[in-house]
Design an enzyme around this catalytic site. Structure first.
Site, PDB file in Angstrom:
ATOM      1  N   THR A 293      -2.173  -2.263  -4.085  1.00 31.67           N
ATOM      2  CA  THR A 293      -3.632  -2.343  -3.914  1.00 31.67           C
ATOM      3  C   THR A 293      -4.195  -0.941  -3.783  1.00 31.67           C
ATOM      4  O   THR A 293      -3.742  -0.158  -2.942  1.00 31.67           O
ATOM      5  CB  THR A 293      -3.967  -3.200  -2.671  1.00 31.67           C
ATOM      6  OG1 THR A 293      -3.507  -4.524  -2.920  1.00 31.67           O
ATOM      7  CG2 THR A 293      -5.462  -3.238  -2.403  1.00 31.67           C
TER       8      THR A 293
ATOM      9  N   HIS B  56     -11.553  -6.793  -4.508  1.00 29.83           N
ATOM     10  CA  HIS B  56     -11.098  -7.238  -3.189  1.00 29.83           C
ATOM     11  C   HIS B  56     -11.991  -8.371  -2.681  1.00 29.83           C
ATOM     12  O   HIS B  56     -12.244  -8.494  -1.478  1.00 29.83           O
ATOM     13  CB  HIS B  56     -11.126  -6.047  -2.213  1.00 29.83           C
ATOM     14  CG  HIS B  56      -9.998  -6.014  -1.219  1.00 29.83           C
ATOM     15  ND1 HIS B  56      -8.957  -5.142  -1.290  1.00 29.83           N
ATOM     16  CD2 HIS B  56      -9.758  -6.761  -0.108  1.00 29.83           C
ATOM     17  CE1 HIS B  56      -8.139  -5.317  -0.262  1.00 29.83           C
ATOM     18  NE2 HIS B  56      -8.593  -6.318   0.466  1.00 29.83           N
TER      19      HIS B  56
ATOM     20  N   LYS C 186      -3.703  -3.337  -8.327  1.00 30.72           N
ATOM     21  CA  LYS C 186      -4.775  -4.269  -7.954  1.00 30.72           C
ATOM     22  C   LYS C 186      -5.991  -3.526  -7.421  1.00 30.72           C
ATOM     23  O   LYS C 186      -5.860  -2.699  -6.515  1.00 30.72           O
ATOM     24  CB  LYS C 186      -4.265  -5.219  -6.868  1.00 30.72           C
ATOM     25  CG  LYS C 186      -5.317  -6.151  -6.293  1.00 30.72           C
ATOM     26  CD  LYS C 186      -4.679  -7.103  -5.292  1.00 30.72           C
ATOM     27  CE  LYS C 186      -5.645  -8.154  -4.789  1.00 30.72           C
ATOM     28  NZ  LYS C 186      -6.557  -7.681  -3.765  1.00 30.72           N
TER      29      LYS C 186
ATOM     30  N   TYR D 299       0.884  -1.169   0.000  1.00 32.90           N
ATOM     31  CA  TYR D 299       0.000   0.000   0.000  1.00 32.90           C
ATOM     32  C   TYR D 299       0.915   1.211   0.000  1.00 32.90           C
ATOM     33  O   TYR D 299       2.027   1.148   0.541  1.00 32.90           O
ATOM     34  CB  TYR D 299      -0.846   0.059   1.276  1.00 32.90           C
ATOM     35  CG  TYR D 299      -1.834  -1.065   1.450  1.00 32.90           C
ATOM     36  CD1 TYR D 299      -3.011  -1.104   0.699  1.00 32.90           C
ATOM     37  CD2 TYR D 299      -1.604  -2.086   2.372  1.00 32.90           C
ATOM     38  CE1 TYR D 299      -3.931  -2.136   0.868  1.00 32.90           C
ATOM     39  CE2 TYR D 299      -2.520  -3.122   2.545  1.00 32.90           C
ATOM     40  CZ  TYR D 299      -3.674  -3.134   1.787  1.00 32.90           C
ATOM     41  OH  TYR D 299      -4.580  -4.156   1.955  1.00 32.90           O
TER      42      TYR D 299
END
Ligand code: FNR
Length: 386
Positions: free
Chosen positions: A159, A280, A256, A133
């Site tokens: 992500t 997710h 992602k 992250y």
């Protein structure tokens, strides 16, 4: 309880996981956000696509190998990043990474793992991706990139669908905490999970190993851990920061958590190698499109300039087949292997991979397509097409 050999499909592994885990842990894996519409829709959306077999082709040898993110893989699917695996089995991330290595596919390690990225790379030699992250503490983010380079990770996965955690109501209902906390309300559920409880007593280490040094330095102790992590999610992150990360890393980069063609184009501009079409697993914003429905429009938008990985709702070999025929380069799976991990540690993850591998190989032969490289849109159509 169903034995591992009698788990014939991913649904059987899920049943076994449910029987072995305390309720808070099972529902943490199994649940989604809000009304769990996206969670259900991720799988049911595959039913809108029909496979179109062609017969009298030589399907005596089926080749499931593929190449993504610069890696040759034995399978066209791999393990998605999932946090806190120690909650589900004492084999934790190491068991999953070893299983992926045995099957010749990628293991993705979450930032929020209970095993450090160095321990994974010291103990397994399969292809590895680290899920990162962009944290409020940019220095820590930069430190992760350096650690990944030093530890020999082949790819980095950013992500982007988690500016904050989704609303997972099952966690409130069942009293899910990290580290686990046994209360009068959930005592019975813990007490009936003998195997899990035995290992909780033997090894109660639930630290988030990749950030433990920061939490320790703050002197916050185990209970301050989630507070620390939540404080690190940065809602100001935008595409400029992705460009910054791509420069820092200078290797295969996956973004992602996107479901739109616009975001895929931006990912390309920011220097990404691949987009992971994902919501997710229905754990963040409820009501977003199923990843499988995003493949064709995003492929049209980016052509071959971006690799597309599809993740969410995959429970059968036919799901992988449909995603690849629609234009994905590979798929990734989350819950299927976590059910396996909870069911029987590393052996359970291997069983999950084996089930999907066997299903996919059988389905390829039945479809009349001998190699992943030959799968194309001719093998799949939307059910609305005549
Ligand atoms: C996740 N996922 C996830 N994703 C991520 O980028 N970082 C993370 O730490 C986690 N943690 C996590 C925990 C658990 C328990 C689950 C089930 C999922 C999402 C994961 O990478 C993947 O996108 C979904 O799991 C895919 O959907 P399926 O295969 O579970 O339906």
């Amino acid at each position: 309880m169903v034995s591992l050999e009698r788990c014939h499909n991913i649904a059987d592994l899920r049943r076994r996981a449910r029987a072995r885990l305390p309720a808070p842990m099972f529902h943490y894996i199994d649940g989604g956000a809000d009304d769990e519409w996206s969670l259900r829709n991720n799988t049911s959306a595959f039913d809108d696509y029909l496979l179109q077999p062609t017969y009298l082709r030589d399907v005596s040898e089926i080749d499931l190998s593929t190449r993504v993110l610069g890696q040759d893989l034995a399978l066209p699917f791999f393990l998605a990043p999932t946090g806190m695996s120690r909650l589900f089995h004492h084999h934790k991330e190491l068991g999953a990474a070893r299983a992926a290595e045995r099957f010749g596919t990628i293991y993705s390690l979450s930032t929020l793992a209970t095993t450090s990225l160095e321990e994974i790379s010291a103990t397994t030699s399969g292809p590895k991706m680290f899920q990162i992250y962009i944290l409020r503490d940019r220095e820590l983010t930069r430190e992760f990139v350096q650690r990944c380079k030093q530890a020999g990770y082949q790819a980095l996965c950013l992500t982007v669908d988690t500016p904050l955690a989704g609303n997972r109501e099952r966690d409130h209902v069942h009293g899910m905490t990290m580290p686990p906390r046994i209360t009068p309300a959930n005592f019975l559920s813990y007490a009936s999970s003998f195997h899990w409880l035995y290992h909780l007593i033997r090894d109660p280490d639930f630290r988030l190993a990749n950030v433990a040094h920061r939490v320790d330095a703050l002197g916050k102790g185990a209970m301050g851990l989630i507070e620390y992590v939540n404080g690190q999610f940065d809602r100001t992150v935008c595409w400029d920061d992705v460009g910054w990360l791509a420069q820092q890393w200078d290797g295969p980069l996956v973004i992602k958590g996107m479901t739109s063609a616009d975001d895929a184009r931006r990912a390309l501009d920011a220097g990404a190698t691949a987009a992971m079409l994902s919501n997710h697993g229905g754990r963040q914003l409820d009501g977003v499109p199923a990843p499988v429905d995003c493949i064709a429009p995003i492929r049209d938008a980016v052509g071959d300039r971006l690799e597309l990985i599809v993740d969410g709702g995959i429970r059968r070999g036919t799901h992988i087949l449909k995603a690849l025929a629609l234009g994905a380069d590979a798929c990734s799976i989350g819950r299927p292997y976590l059910y396996g991990l909870a069911a029987a540690g590393q052996a359970g993850v291997e069983r999950a991979l084996e089930i999907l591998e066997l299903e996919l190989a059988r389905d390829m032969a039945l479809l009349g397509c001998a190699s992943i490289a030959d799968l194309d849109a001719g093998y799949v159509k939307h059910r609305s097409e005549r």
